[in-house]
Design an enzyme around this catalytic site. Structure first.
Site, PDB file in Angstrom:
ATOM      1  N   ASP A 235       0.811  -1.212   0.000  1.00  9.07           N
ATOM      2  CA  ASP A 235       0.000   0.000   0.000  1.00  9.07           C
ATOM      3  C   ASP A 235       0.847   1.265   0.000  1.00  9.07           C
ATOM      4  O   ASP A 235       0.626   2.169  -0.814  1.00  9.07           O
ATOM      5  CB  ASP A 235      -0.927   0.020   1.224  1.00  9.07           C
ATOM      6  CG  ASP A 235      -2.001  -1.049   1.142  1.00  9.07           C
ATOM      7  OD1 ASP A 235      -2.232  -1.580   0.044  1.00  9.07           O
ATOM      8  OD2 ASP A 235      -2.614  -1.349   2.184  1.00  9.07           O
ATOM      9  N   LYS A 250      -6.287  -1.041   6.285  1.00  6.23           N
ATOM     10  CA  LYS A 250      -7.312  -2.077   6.361  1.00  6.23           C
ATOM     11  C   LYS A 250      -8.666  -1.430   6.660  1.00  6.23           C
ATOM     12  O   LYS A 250      -8.761  -0.523   7.480  1.00  6.23           O
ATOM     13  CB  LYS A 250      -6.970  -3.112   7.433  1.00  6.23           C
ATOM     14  CG  LYS A 250      -5.737  -3.956   7.104  1.00  6.23           C
ATOM     15  CD  LYS A 250      -5.948  -4.745   5.824  1.00  6.23           C
ATOM     16  CE  LYS A 250      -4.712  -5.536   5.440  1.00  6.23           C
ATOM     17  NZ  LYS A 250      -4.885  -6.277   4.157  1.00  6.23           N
TER      18      LYS A 250
END
EC number: 3.1.-.-
Length: 338
Positions: A235, A250
């Protein structure tokens, strides 16, 4: 005659103060006497109101965790069998083929200029397995059981088509959130776009974390470990509170207050860290990890920081999962006897 009159007056006065005999007390257990018994305090309660209160309390399903699901299944089906799954014996030990997560030849600080923009290397699809696939293929029997159980419950509640639409929406929301973050963390982001993103619940949730992030080095960028043979799409790599971290966003539906509630997410983080530290596309070394649990309703996100020591512990577990995956692939390739 006079004495007679005197006697009559005396008798008349005595009769005025005479005491009549009281009736005998009856020991009868008649209904009349039972009615005189003191009523219990419970009998004065509004029974209808009390029943509604009990129903409202019992009808509220508690928030289920992995631990509560284990307890529930122990009651319904008995304890889970102690038989170990293939490869589980190795998981509890030490990796047979050790490889370091950190690269001694790498510098601690990146040389890449932030002004030139973060790295964004596209992921090349090939025969090398991804980190996600390896983790999915090596889940414990308990994890697989509860994942399948959750899926069956959702299908019963939503139907096959409804469940497919639900998972599609979850994936789309996560994708849009990552795109919004990429836009915000990129230097080319304009003010108008930033204001639009702030309306998103996920972005509101992560605002206090973004204030601690600087020096973004990579966004949605692919990594490849040439030695251990796996790939992935990380990410973000950026400085969090002054420390260079590999950051994983998340977006679960339930609160994750502790890092143990994030299940295999720490393994995913260290897998990407090990790949970045040995991938020729990156000149820097990452020594810390950060899992940021973000919420759709805008509630403040929970950051789970992983220092060098914690990353090393999870790296050993990741190497065990790699060995377990390789063993499974080896067993599947062996032809079965006719």
């Amino acid at each position: 005659m006079k004495p007679f009159l005197t006697t009559c007056r005396l008798l008349r006065s005595l009769n005025r103060f005479s005491v009549k005999p009281s009736p005998l007390v009856s020991l009868s257990t008649s209904s009349y006497l039972c009615d005189q018994k003191k009523k219990s305090s419970y009998e004065a309660v509004d029974q209808a109101k009390y029943s509604r209160l009990v129903w409202s309390v019992l009808s509220r399903a508690p928030v289920q965790t992995l631990e509560s699901l284990f307890e529930e299944d122990d009651v319904l089906y008995g304890p889970v069998g102690k038989r170990k799954a293939p490869g589980q014996e190795q998981r509890a030990g030490v990796p047979q083929n050790w490889f370091p997560i950190f690269n001694e030849e790498r510098n601690m600080k990146p040389h890449t200029s932030v002004s030139s923009g973060p790295l964004k290397i596209p992921l090349q699809r090939n025969v090398i397995p991804s980190v996600t696939r390896i983790l999915q293929q090596t889940m414990t029997p308990e994890q697989s059981f509860f994942l399948e159980r959750w899926k069956q419950r959702m299908v019963l509640e939503l139907g096959e088509d409804g469940f497919a639409e639900y998972t599609s929406n979850i994936f789309l929301q996560g994708k849009q959130f990552h795109e919004a973050l990429e836009s915000i963390l990129s230097p080319q982001e304009n003010l108008k776009g930033r204001e639009e993103h702030l309306q998103c619940g996920y972005i509101k949730s992560v605002q206090h974390i973004l204030k601690e992030i600087s020096g973004v080095q990579a966004l949605e960028s692919a990594v490849k470990h040439e030695v251990l043979k796996y790939v992935g799409l990380m990410d973000c790599v950026a400085e969090y509170q002054g420390k260079l971290c590999l950051i994983n966003w998340k977006t679960p539906e339930k609160t994750k207050l502790f890092i143990r509630n994030t299940y295999d997410n720490p393994l995913q983080v260290v897998a990407y860290m090990g790949a970045v530290n040995h991938d020729a596309h990156y000149s820097f070394q990452v020594q810390c990890g950060l899992i940021v649990v973000v919420y759709k309703d805008g509630s403040p996100a929970h950051p789970h920081f992983m220092d060098e020591e914690l990353c090393s512990k999870y790296w050993a577990k990741w190497l065990l999962r790699l060995e377990e995956y390789a063993e499974k692939q080896k067993n599947q390739s062996i032809p079965k006897p006719v």
